[in-house]
Scaffold this motif. Sequence first.
Motif, PDB file in Angstrom:
ATOM      1  N   GLU A   1       0.872  -1.233   0.046  1.00 40.02           N
ATOM      2  CA  GLU A   1       0.039  -0.050  -0.042  1.00 40.02           C
ATOM      3  C   GLU A   1       0.863   1.233  -0.051  1.00 40.02           C
ATOM      4  N   LYS A   2       0.332   2.406  -0.732  1.00 38.93           N
ATOM      5  CA  LYS A   2       1.068   3.524  -1.062  1.00 38.93           C
ATOM      6  C   LYS A   2       1.363   4.054   0.613  1.00 38.93           C
ATOM      7  N   LEU A   3       2.425   4.597   0.843  1.00 39.33           N
ATOM      8  CA  LEU A   3       2.674   5.276   2.223  1.00 39.33           C
ATOM      9  C   LEU A   3       1.750   6.425   2.302  1.00 39.33           C
ATOM     10  N   PRO A   4       1.471   6.695   3.712  1.00 42.24           N
ATOM     11  CA  PRO A   4       0.751   7.874   4.026  1.00 42.24           C
ATOM     12  C   PRO A   4       1.390   9.025   3.955  1.00 42.24           C
ATOM     13  N   ASP A   5       0.892  10.151   3.721  1.00 48.92           N
ATOM     14  CA  ASP A   5       1.770  11.444   3.330  1.00 48.92           C
ATOM     15  C   ASP A   5       2.486  12.160   4.627  1.00 48.92           C
TER      16      ASP A   5
END
Lengths: 273, 266
Positions: free
Chosen positions: B69-73
């Motif tokens: 999953e894409k890393l949170p910002d």
Amino acid sequence: MRIINQKPSRSLALFLGLLPFVALVVTYAIASHYRRLDNPADKLLPSIEQMMGTFYRYAFVPDRRSGDLLLLTDTIDSLLRLGAGIAIATLLALIVGIAIGFIPVVRSALAPFLASFSLIPPITVLPILFIIFGLGEVSKIALIVFGTAPIMMRSTAQAVMDIPREMIIKAETLGASVWQMLLRLVVPQTMPKLISAIRLALVPGWIFLISAEAIASTSGLGYRIFLVRRYLAMDVILPYVVWITLLAFLIDRLLLALSIKIFPWRHLEGESL
Amino acid sequence: MSQNDTIISVKNVAKFYDQVPVLERVNISVERGTFCTIVGASGCGKSTFLRMLLSQELPTRGEILLDGEKLPDEPTADRGIVFQKYSVFPHLTVKGNLLLSQEFEQAPMSGKLYGNAKTIALEKIDETLEKIGLSAARDKFPSQLSGGMQQRLAIAQALLKEPKILLLDEPFGALDPGIRLDMHELLLSLWEDLNMTIFMVTHDLNEAFKLGTRMLVFDKIRHDPHAPNAFGATITYDLNIASCSQSNAQDAEMYFAKSPNSTEET
């Protein structure tokens, strides 16, 4: 040995520290003595005994007209005003200052305004305060708030921004919410600096207190010295000035002691590692 | 190891500062349990890379996936961090620093535990205190500890949150050589016990070989003498240290020394 490497012993340091005070008193006593030789009723430099007598009267003998102990009521009234003003300013510094320092959106919205606002010379606002709030307590307290809160808010905001970014990130990685970061990281780290800010703000705080009392008041330390000025009553004014200075000194020391007691970690730094 | 054991995959990541590329074309995938050391010359983007893994900085292009999953910002609890400096909270005692993550989790409003809940939380950190050798110093403030003790505390504090990956940004850079060796042992034993995935930026090549199972070398490969800022750095070597024996580390160092631009200044 060079003078920069000569450390005085404890007793010598105490002696040297007391010297300027003693010198001032002695100089005054001599000047007063010679003035009173010329004119025993001289009002400008009353003798030290006379001042002590007057001070005793103000402190312990009830006033003939009101039945109050004037020094006590003056001191209480002034300290209540100063305390209320500084308390409100501290609260503002905590809330607004921390919000500006910690939350970029709030900073963008308020920092330029606060920077401009804090440049208004507070005493110029006093007529406005008198018109809006009347001549009562509110306008005096408002002047103290006006004179101290902006610098306190700015230094608190700066203190928050001085918290190393690494610590905030560390708190985020430990799962902290913004509220938890405020409670456990930002406020504790800012409080010692807020106490320093209070100690610094007390200097202008006293100025605005005495000014407001001088202009429109019926009680207070500032009221008293400006009242008796009309009679050239230096025997009242000089002890009052010393008394005000002593109060300011004690409050400052008290705040320092408080800071050391509550925030021992802040005062450890630099000493031992 | 199978494909789905990948914990971090970095896809064509680039980072620009004011249109100046610092990192370009970074592509790697890292398996769970890897101890990944990151070396490179100063200004070659190795710390930038770590900060992107932390979301302290965001990639200009490309993406980084954690467990697919894409890393949170922003930094979150799934990635722990130890910095070289300011890694613990100076206003809390050793105990207070270690309790913090439990307090954040269990007391959303007050952020602080009291009474029975605190006793239970304290029991949980007892073992940790023992393991990092700070039992006797539990009530001291960080400024009363040595640099090595502070970093041990910082590592323990990060690990108590049980992050998926642990990021270390030159954690031992300011420590004496002897203390460093102790820290290496502590870190390796923690890594083995917890089966962690670790990314560690270091200046010290020997440290990188000794600790890592995989070493990433960041360097600039393209140079335009007329425009020194035209190209960013990327991963120039990706060495699997676990597969070579200790003696091979010597060979790797030789191989490493042949790199077009020397990556190590020391």
